[in-house]
Design a protein around this motif. Structure first.
Motif, PDB file in Angstrom:
ATOM      1  N   GLU A  41      54.194  77.475  25.691  1.00  0.00           N
ATOM      2  CA  GLU A  41      55.175  76.523  26.232  1.00  0.00           C
ATOM      3  C   GLU A  41      54.645  75.739  27.423  1.00  0.00           C
ATOM      4  OE1 GLU A  41      57.501  79.890  24.314  1.00  0.00           O
ATOM      5  OE2 GLU A  41      55.694  79.654  25.518  1.00  0.00           O
ATOM      6  N   ILE A  42      53.624  76.267  28.094  1.00  0.00           N
ATOM      7  CA  ILE A  42      53.129  75.598  29.289  1.00  0.00           C
ATOM      8  C   ILE A  42      51.884  74.749  29.015  1.00  0.00           C
ATOM      9  CG2 ILE A  42      51.499  77.305  30.198  1.00  0.00           C
ATOM     10  CD1 ILE A  42      52.874  76.974  32.937  1.00  0.00           C
ATOM     11  N   GLU A  43      51.333  74.851  27.828  1.00  0.00           N
ATOM     12  CA  GLU A  43      50.126  74.086  27.497  1.00  0.00           C
ATOM     13  C   GLU A  43      50.309  72.576  27.665  1.00  0.00           C
ATOM     14  OE1 GLU A  43      47.412  75.216  24.217  1.00  0.00           O
ATOM     15  OE2 GLU A  43      48.915  76.741  23.768  1.00  0.00           O
ATOM     16  N   PRO A  44      51.410  71.968  27.171  1.00  0.00           N
ATOM     17  CA  PRO A  44      51.561  70.512  27.317  1.00  0.00           C
ATOM     18  C   PRO A  44      51.550  70.064  28.782  1.00  0.00           C
ATOM     19  CG  PRO A  44      53.128  71.365  25.712  1.00  0.00           C
ATOM     20  CD  PRO A  44      52.523  72.553  26.392  1.00  0.00           C
ATOM     21  N   LEU A  45      52.038  70.923  29.670  1.00  0.00           N
ATOM     22  CA  LEU A  45      52.061  70.584  31.094  1.00  0.00           C
ATOM     23  C   LEU A  45      50.640  70.393  31.620  1.00  0.00           C
ATOM     24  CD1 LEU A  45      54.020  70.418  33.600  1.00  0.00           C
ATOM     25  CD2 LEU A  45      53.381  72.787  34.033  1.00  0.00           C
ATOM     26  N   TYR A  46      49.749  71.292  31.237  1.00  0.00           N
ATOM     27  CA  TYR A  46      48.372  71.209  31.725  1.00  0.00           C
ATOM     28  C   TYR A  46      47.602  70.083  31.047  1.00  0.00           C
ATOM     29  CZ  TYR A  46      49.480  75.739  33.757  1.00  0.00           C
ATOM     30  OH  TYR A  46      50.064  76.748  34.485  1.00  0.00           O
ATOM     31  N   THR A  47      47.914  69.844  29.778  1.00  0.00           N
ATOM     32  CA  THR A  47      47.266  68.730  29.085  1.00  0.00           C
ATOM     33  C   THR A  47      47.620  67.402  29.759  1.00  0.00           C
ATOM     34  OG1 THR A  47      47.317  69.938  26.992  1.00  0.00           O
ATOM     35  CG2 THR A  47      47.055  67.549  26.867  1.00  0.00           C
ATOM     36  N   LYS A  48      48.828  67.313  30.262  1.00  0.00           N
ATOM     37  CA  LYS A  48      49.283  66.075  30.899  1.00  0.00           C
ATOM     38  C   LYS A  48      48.745  65.922  32.314  1.00  0.00           C
ATOM     39  CE  LYS A  48      53.480  63.511  32.128  1.00  0.00           C
ATOM     40  NZ  LYS A  48      54.970  63.485  32.040  1.00  0.00           N
ATOM     41  N   TYR A  49      48.767  66.987  33.107  1.00  0.00           N
ATOM     42  CA  TYR A  49      48.474  66.844  34.532  1.00  0.00           C
ATOM     43  C   TYR A  49      47.060  67.286  34.946  1.00  0.00           C
ATOM     44  CZ  TYR A  49      53.418  65.815  35.198  1.00  0.00           C
ATOM     45  OH  TYR A  49      54.660  65.240  35.145  1.00  0.00           O
ATOM     46  N   LEU A  50      46.427  68.151  34.184  1.00  0.00           N
ATOM     47  CA  LEU A  50      45.068  68.550  34.542  1.00  0.00           C
ATOM     48  C   LEU A  50      44.066  67.620  33.867  1.00  0.00           C
ATOM     49  CD1 LEU A  50      45.228  72.463  34.379  1.00  0.00           C
ATOM     50  CD2 LEU A  50      45.729  70.944  36.288  1.00  0.00           C
ATOM     51  N   LYS A  51      43.941  67.737  32.555  1.00  0.00           N
ATOM     52  CA  LYS A  51      43.074  66.883  31.762  1.00  0.00           C
ATOM     53  C   LYS A  51      43.252  67.315  30.321  1.00  0.00           C
ATOM     54  CE  LYS A  51      38.477  64.823  31.854  1.00  0.00           C
ATOM     55  NZ  LYS A  51      37.127  64.856  32.464  1.00  0.00           N
ATOM     56  N   PRO A  52      43.205  66.386  29.373  1.00  0.00           N
ATOM     57  CA  PRO A  52      43.420  66.784  27.977  1.00  0.00           C
ATOM     58  C   PRO A  52      42.506  67.914  27.516  1.00  0.00           C
ATOM     59  CG  PRO A  52      43.512  64.405  28.175  1.00  0.00           C
ATOM     60  CD  PRO A  52      43.106  64.930  29.527  1.00  0.00           C
ATOM     61  N   ASP A  96      36.363  73.682  36.106  1.00  0.00           N
ATOM     62  CA  ASP A  96      37.470  74.074  36.984  1.00  0.00           C
ATOM     63  C   ASP A  96      38.464  72.922  37.115  1.00  0.00           C
ATOM     64  OD1 ASP A  96      39.200  75.208  38.730  1.00  0.00           O
ATOM     65  OD2 ASP A  96      37.790  75.464  40.376  1.00  0.00           O
ATOM     66  N   TRP A  97      39.221  72.715  36.033  1.00  0.00           N
ATOM     67  CA  TRP A  97      40.247  71.674  36.071  1.00  0.00           C
ATOM     68  C   TRP A  97      41.439  72.098  36.929  1.00  0.00           C
ATOM     69  CZ3 TRP A  97      37.547  67.929  34.515  1.00  0.00           C
ATOM     70  CH2 TRP A  97      36.691  68.018  33.423  1.00  0.00           C
ATOM     71  N   TRP A  98      41.485  73.387  37.282  1.00  0.00           N
ATOM     72  CA  TRP A  98      42.642  73.885  38.024  1.00  0.00           C
ATOM     73  C   TRP A  98      42.697  73.338  39.449  1.00  0.00           C
ATOM     74  CZ3 TRP A  98      46.322  76.311  35.358  1.00  0.00           C
ATOM     75  CH2 TRP A  98      45.969  76.838  34.117  1.00  0.00           C
TER      76      TRP A  98
END
Length: 714
Positions: free
Chosen positions: A417-428, A438-440
């Motif tokens: 459920e949280i994957e789309p959040l990181y794809t949007k705000y960190l990097k695809p 270290d995209w974090w």
């Protein structure tokens, strides 16, 4: 052929085709860290998927023909199937980190990774706890990074026990018998005769594919063996000490023979814990039989040997009495090796002056491995002090035991459920398989309200899961209707939720929060700043004290003031672990320092904005910076009673004065901004640094490649 018969044949062909395509994906454990593949299997039959513990092969086999026939013509399902097939094909043929970064003769490195347990997925129950979880994650990152590693383990007919918590809180150990046809494993057709004492026991070799990694699992439950010998691989860590030494001979010696039968020639042997240390003894004896001088043979074996110790607890190191060791190891003595029985026994002795000293598997591993490491910086220091006498040194800093801090395989433990959040705000491609990505660092780019609401969503998901599990437990154990109703309303979706889930060894002090019952009840009873706890965990079936700890917590959870605010879930496995680490706001860890080697469970909540509250033990001292979580205690006492009191009061103070005020202080939009700052700090400092991608990068550069180069010189 009638039209009806022709139609039926066509339908059967469609059913078989869709089943075969799905089984092809299920036959490689790659699906266990691909959320698209898991959703595809769940779509076959969501209830059946859950009932089989998310086992795709069982789900496919048990799905009614009419359902598979429907899926065979469902355009949306077929589109998803094709997409997953492409993802898997692209994954398997893509150029890897190892391919890109390793040059020359180093590319010829071949690592054999031995471990007694592997936690790959909850539907494949050949694991018990942290060691297996670490080993399973190790294989997955090795696959992602393209590291040329082959795994060796055991295939258990009954696995580790399933835990049922009785109404009085006592533990009931249940051992199912598993049908290997339900697992994505292949019969290699190879059976190896393993010398166990003066006899030969035959071991069948199974293959499990974990992405690019091949894992070979040995099984003695075959017709060629006596009934007693067939039982060797029935239970993980089951039976007595004699069963244990027989298992470890099958693993260390049988695993080595299996690799030879498969024409696999490792240049590096990585022994993950001492269970596989007989690997070194066997290889040493084989060189002696070939006429290689003893000193040269020892150097050859040591050159390619790597050993990881996982426990600073003395009882965690396998030891066998001299009589038993002599019975099972005397075959390595004789004219063909030039060794006496005492020579063999001294290779595992902690006291060379005492002929009756126990035979220690850790000592054996240290003797046959040039490189050794603990699993955290503090654990490395503890291990050097623990084994200083073995090396005959006086300065712990000179003891040749380093450290590689453990990590986790992020994709395995990440809530989809949280994957789309990181794809949007960190990097695809934030989850791209690189050892140094270290995209974090971009976690603070996630808007505070978005992250806060995501945290609420994951907490709600956890609480619904807990309620479902508690209702099932209550019904299964025939508990009164009152308990079932309580389970249905257990916990609150808007309350600070703290999780404690791990192996219930006594040094981990699971009941510590109940040290001052009156104070804890007052905290929990708060109407404006409440808190709730979720517990889960297993003790070893022979650890009665650990089981009593669990029983105490169950009893406490039923008391007035705690009822409805403290939940205890039975049968802690990977599924429960994923739900808790993704759903809790705070992960609690309160072992006796320095008895926690690493404690990888605490590395998982930060993937979901969770925060650690822990004793400064294991991995936590390497991460804690006063901004990304909480540190319990700080002072050390000689008496455990004094330590317990001090640490418990420290936790209560943190909870009352820091944690609760920060969590419940919200802005006009209802967002706890300072808490979100801590969530982001936790994500930025934990998620990349404490991943198995980073860990495997360290193993490769500091252990595997140097060992490979040394092995080539021999």
């Amino acid at each position: 052929m009638t039209k009806a018969a022709q139609t039926k044949r066509q339908q059967q062909a469609s059913i078989q085709q869709i089943a075969d395509q799905l089984c092809d994906i299920a036959s490689n454990f790659w699906w266990t860290w691909n959320s698209s593949a898991q959703r595809l299997f769940a779509a076959i039959d969501p209830m059946l998927w859950e009932a089989t513990e998310r086992n795709p092969l069982q789900t496919i086999k048990q799905a009614p023909d009419h359902r598979l026939l429907t899926l065979a013509s469902d355009e949306a399902f077929l589109k998803n199937l094709k997409a997953v097939q492409k993802q898997f094909a692209d994954y398997m043929k893509s150029k890897t980190w190892f391919d890109r970064t390793v040059k020359g003769k180093d590319k010829k490195a071949r690592i054999a990774y031995f471990c007694a347990e592997f936690a790959i997925h909850e539907s494949f129950p050949i694991y018990s706890g942290g060691l297996g979880v670490l080993a399973g994650d190790h294989l997955k990152s090795a696959s992602d990074l393209g590291i040329p590693l082959t795994a060796v383990g055991l295939m258990y007919r009954h696995g580790y026990y399933r835990q049922e918590i009785e109404a009085d809180g006592s533990t009931k150990a249940v051992y199912p018998e598993y049908d290997f046809n339900d697992f994505p494993i292949e019969d290699t057709g190879i059976i190896v005769p393993v010398p166990v004492g003066r006899r030969r026991i035959h071991a069948k070799v199974w293959l499990a594919k974990v992405g690019r990694i091949e894992a070979y699992l040995l099984d003695t439950d075959i017709e060629e063996n006596t009934p007693k010998d067939r039982e060797i691989t029935h239970f993980l860590y089951g039976g007595d000490n004699e069963t244990r030494i027989r298992q470890e001979l099958i693993l260390g010696v049988g695993g080595t023979l299996a690799l030879q039968a498969l024409d696999i020639e490792p240049t590096v042997y990585h022994l993950n814990e001492g269970h596989a240390a007989f690997n070194g003894l066997h290889r040493f004896s084989e060189l002696l039989k070939e006429g290689v001088p003893s000193e040269e043979a020892m150097e050859t074996v040591r050159a390619g040997g790597c050993f990881t110790t996982h426990t600073p607890v003395p009882a965690g190191h396998d030891r066998f009495d001299v009589k038993m060791a002599r019975k099972y190891l005397s075959q390595y003595a004789g004219e063909d090796t030039g060794l006496s029985v005492n020579d063999v026994l001294q290779l595992g002795s902690e006291d060379l002056d005492n002929k009756n000293a126990p035979f220690c598997m850790t000592v054996l591993a240290l003797n046959f491995c040039e490189r050794a490491n603990g699993v955290a910086e503090l654990h490395g220091d503890t291990s050097r002090r623990m084994w200083i006498d073995h090396f005959g040194l006086s300065d712990p800093d000179e003891v040749p035991i380093g450290h590689v801090t453990n990590g986790i395989h992020s994709q395995t433990w990440l809530a989809p459920e949280i994957e789309p959040l990181y794809t949007k705000y960190l990097k695809p491609n934030w989850a791209s398989p690189n050892a140094d990505s270290d995209w974090w660092k971009k976690a603070d780019k996630i808007p505070a309200d978005v992250l806060w609401n995501t945290r609420k969503m994951l907490r709600t998901r956890l609480i619904r899961f807990v309620r479902e599990r508690l209702v099932q437990q209550a019904i299964k154990h025939g508990q009164p209707l009152e308990d079932i109703v309580t389970a249905q309303t257990m916990l609150d979706e808007n309350t600070l939720t703290i999780g404690f889930a791990r192996r219930f060894a006594t040094y981990k002090r699971a009941p510590l929060i109940f040290h001052d019952m009156k104070r804890l009840k007052a905290i929990i009873a708060s109407t404006d700043r409440p808190v709730q706890f979720v517990f889960a965990g297993k003790a070893h079936p022979a650890d009665k004290d650990g089981q009593k700890y669990l029983q105490q917590i169950v009893e406490f959870s039923k008391q007035p003031g705690f009822r409805g605010r403290i939940a205890v879930i039975e049968n802690y496995d990977m599924q429960v672990g994923r739900m808790l680490t993704s759903g809790v706001d705070v992960w609690l860890n309160n072992p006796l320092r320095p008895m926690e080697a690493s404690g990888t469970s605490g590395m998982k909540p930060p993937l979901h904005g969770g925060i650690n509250c822990s004793i400064l033990d294991g991995w936590w001292p390497e991460s804690y910076n006063k901004k990304n979580g909480y540190a319990i205690g700080g002072k050390q006492f000689d008496k455990q009673s004094e330590q317990d009191t001090y640490d418990a009061n420290s936790f209560y103070d943190i909870l009352e004065k820091q944690m609760l005020p920060t969590f419940y202080k919200t802005n006009k939009e209802g967002v706890a901004t300072k808490w979100v700052d801590m969530m982001e700090a936790s994500m930025k400092t934990v998620c990349a640094q404490f991943s198995t991608h980073r860990m495997l990068g360290d193993y490769t550069s500091q252990y595997y490649l140097p060992a490979h180069r040394d092995a080539l010189k021999k």
